[in-house]
Design a protein around this motif. Sequence first.
Motif, PDB file in Angstrom:
ATOM      1  N   LEU A 198      -9.331  28.192  -5.389  1.00  0.00           N
ATOM      2  CA  LEU A 198     -10.492  28.649  -4.836  1.00  0.00           C
ATOM      3  C   LEU A 198     -11.244  29.547  -5.914  1.00  0.00           C
ATOM      4  CD1 LEU A 198      -9.898  28.949  -1.049  1.00  0.00           C
ATOM      5  CD2 LEU A 198     -11.136  27.366  -2.103  1.00  0.00           C
ATOM      6  N   VAL A 239     -10.936  29.827  -9.260  1.00  0.00           N
ATOM      7  CA  VAL A 239     -11.525  28.753 -10.267  1.00  0.00           C
ATOM      8  C   VAL A 239     -12.746  28.125  -9.796  1.00  0.00           C
ATOM      9  CG1 VAL A 239     -11.019  26.905 -11.697  1.00  0.00           C
ATOM     10  CG2 VAL A 239      -9.028  28.620 -11.263  1.00  0.00           C
ATOM     11  N   SER A 240     -12.536  27.585  -8.623  1.00  0.00           N
ATOM     12  CA  SER A 240     -13.778  26.733  -8.036  1.00  0.00           C
ATOM     13  C   SER A 240     -14.908  27.452  -7.965  1.00  0.00           C
ATOM     14  CB  SER A 240     -13.135  25.949  -6.654  1.00  0.00           C
ATOM     15  OG  SER A 240     -13.434  27.001  -5.513  1.00  0.00           O
ATOM     16  N   ASP A 241     -14.668  28.784  -7.670  1.00  0.00           N
ATOM     17  CA  ASP A 241     -15.843  29.701  -7.278  1.00  0.00           C
ATOM     18  C   ASP A 241     -16.568  29.633  -8.549  1.00  0.00           C
ATOM     19  OD1 ASP A 241     -17.196  31.169  -5.238  1.00  0.00           O
ATOM     20  OD2 ASP A 241     -16.592  32.961  -5.999  1.00  0.00           O
ATOM     21  N   THR A 242     -16.066  30.206  -9.660  1.00  0.00           N
ATOM     22  CA  THR A 242     -16.788  30.502 -11.057  1.00  0.00           C
ATOM     23  C   THR A 242     -17.098  29.065 -11.587  1.00  0.00           C
ATOM     24  OG1 THR A 242     -14.906  32.182 -11.448  1.00  0.00           O
ATOM     25  CG2 THR A 242     -16.067  31.410 -13.301  1.00  0.00           C
TER      26      THR A 242
END
Lengths: 431, 151
Positions: free
Chosen positions: B101, B103-106
Amino acid sequence: MKGGLNFEQTPPLQLPLRFFLSGSAFGILAGLLLAVSGDALASRWTPQMLALTHAFTAGFMLQVMCGALLQVLPVAVGGGVPRPILTGGLVHAAITLGAAALIGGFLSAEPTLYVLAGLLLAGGLVPMSVLGVIKLLRGGGARDVRQGLFLALAALFATVLIGAAMAWARGGWATLQALSLHDLHARWGLAGWGLLLLAGTAYQVVPMFQLTPAYPTWMRSWFAPALFAALLAGMIPGVPGWLANLLAAAGTAVFALATLHVQRQRKRARIDSTFRFWRTAMLIALAAALMVALAPWVELPQWEIAAGMLIMHGGFGAVMIGMLYKIVPFLVWLHLSNQGCRAPLMNQIIPEARMSRHFKIHLLSLGAALACLWFGALAPLAGLLVAGSYLMLGINLLQALRCYRQSLGEAQPLRRRDREGAINPRNRQAA
Amino acid sequence: MNTPSKLLAGHHRKCDELFAAAEHQSQDKQWPACRASAQGFAEELLAHFAVEEASLFPAFEQATGMTAGPTRMMRIEHEQMRELVAELLDAAQAEDQERFLDVSDTLLVLMEQHNLKEENVLYPMCDQAVGRDQALVTQIENAVSSGRVTQ
């Protein structure tokens, strides 16, 4: 358009952060003014209330919006203002000193401070809006985005000129009749510059953060010109103030409803603080719009002030904090990555738990600020909570800056090695 | 007639769908489904970068002579996204929800602001410069419909 999207045109991280940190400082000041307001809360027009209001608008909001605008222009139209560091630095200095002089003027009634405030704010913002408009006319990019930013800057221009005339009237430089323009000034500032820039930004960032569908095409094409026309209509002699306010309130409600509507269709299941700040701000904006629309029929003296608090601290305040919590960590990440550093991820730059705590404090401070209109004894507590909310923002932004400097410092030896011919850490895979 | 901007902007939305599904599944800890979605997302996204870098950008650079401008910036961002996509796949493999989560946010913000710059500025410039090149449009069509690049 040539040469757009270059690193060279991305302003250095310190530039927007300078605006955002000064904005937080003005937010803290607004809270402190509320804490010591005492009887001043009785009317919109007491000097302390004017100082407080302008600490929010000409202080917090203006700083954040100018910082964001300098950042948004290159992405939206493929090029920013010329020499961003110098231009941004001058604008920042002028509006910081100008807002401080204005607040000082209200508190001390010193004519020189009013005159100075008008000169500094107009001197910083008029050239910025003209430069921005030139860039928008010459630049590329989607038409609706350019149109929205163009009208927002035109509204800023109107707000500043009317505001400067009013400051100069208080300073003895202009006719006192200028003081009767206060409603026009507030409408151009909040519903014009504030809402138009927010809408122009929202079309870009709301779908981006939450993977929502795009705002409806009719809205992107017609909302800004219609709102701008409504604000112009409010200037026609004979148009009653309540009608002009009603149109501005209707515009606010349309924007808030459209935002809530697209957010409901978001593809992203994850709910983060930015989303909470945004959604709450839109619900608050709806309530504020309703209060403004009903104002002519409500006799309560606190009504107008409560609506103002909802608009500024509840609506704009929340939405701006929510956006900064996405944009600043991303900028830190991007600047580090672009310099070849190993960047921490966004959630490590400002952790979600801190933003979530801030969200609760912000709501609590809004509740307390509203309550103190009826229970004056609560004003010190409410003021400290409001100041606390912007202090949390400032601390979190500083934390992001510290993280940036730390990562940059840690990367120095690597980058030196890189220059000496070793492998660049970012190109390891390619190598 | 299809244009590069229509095809590629449409394909951005397809990548978004797969990304959102993978993120959703990681939140629910449905790891096999999450791995499949993340893999599908990665394939589409990498094919998208590949056709841009191998076909669209060179054609644009040749037609306009702009080699150091927008396309250079886009290539660098592609590289940054490739690294994050690799980290995302690793996190899915390791079933590490927090990492996934984060990594996915960035990645989401990087990807979406990248798409915005392409859709607002670069693609319209490409349409103007090389939009009538039928061979190029066909290459893009193939890449976005199959998730593979045709040479």
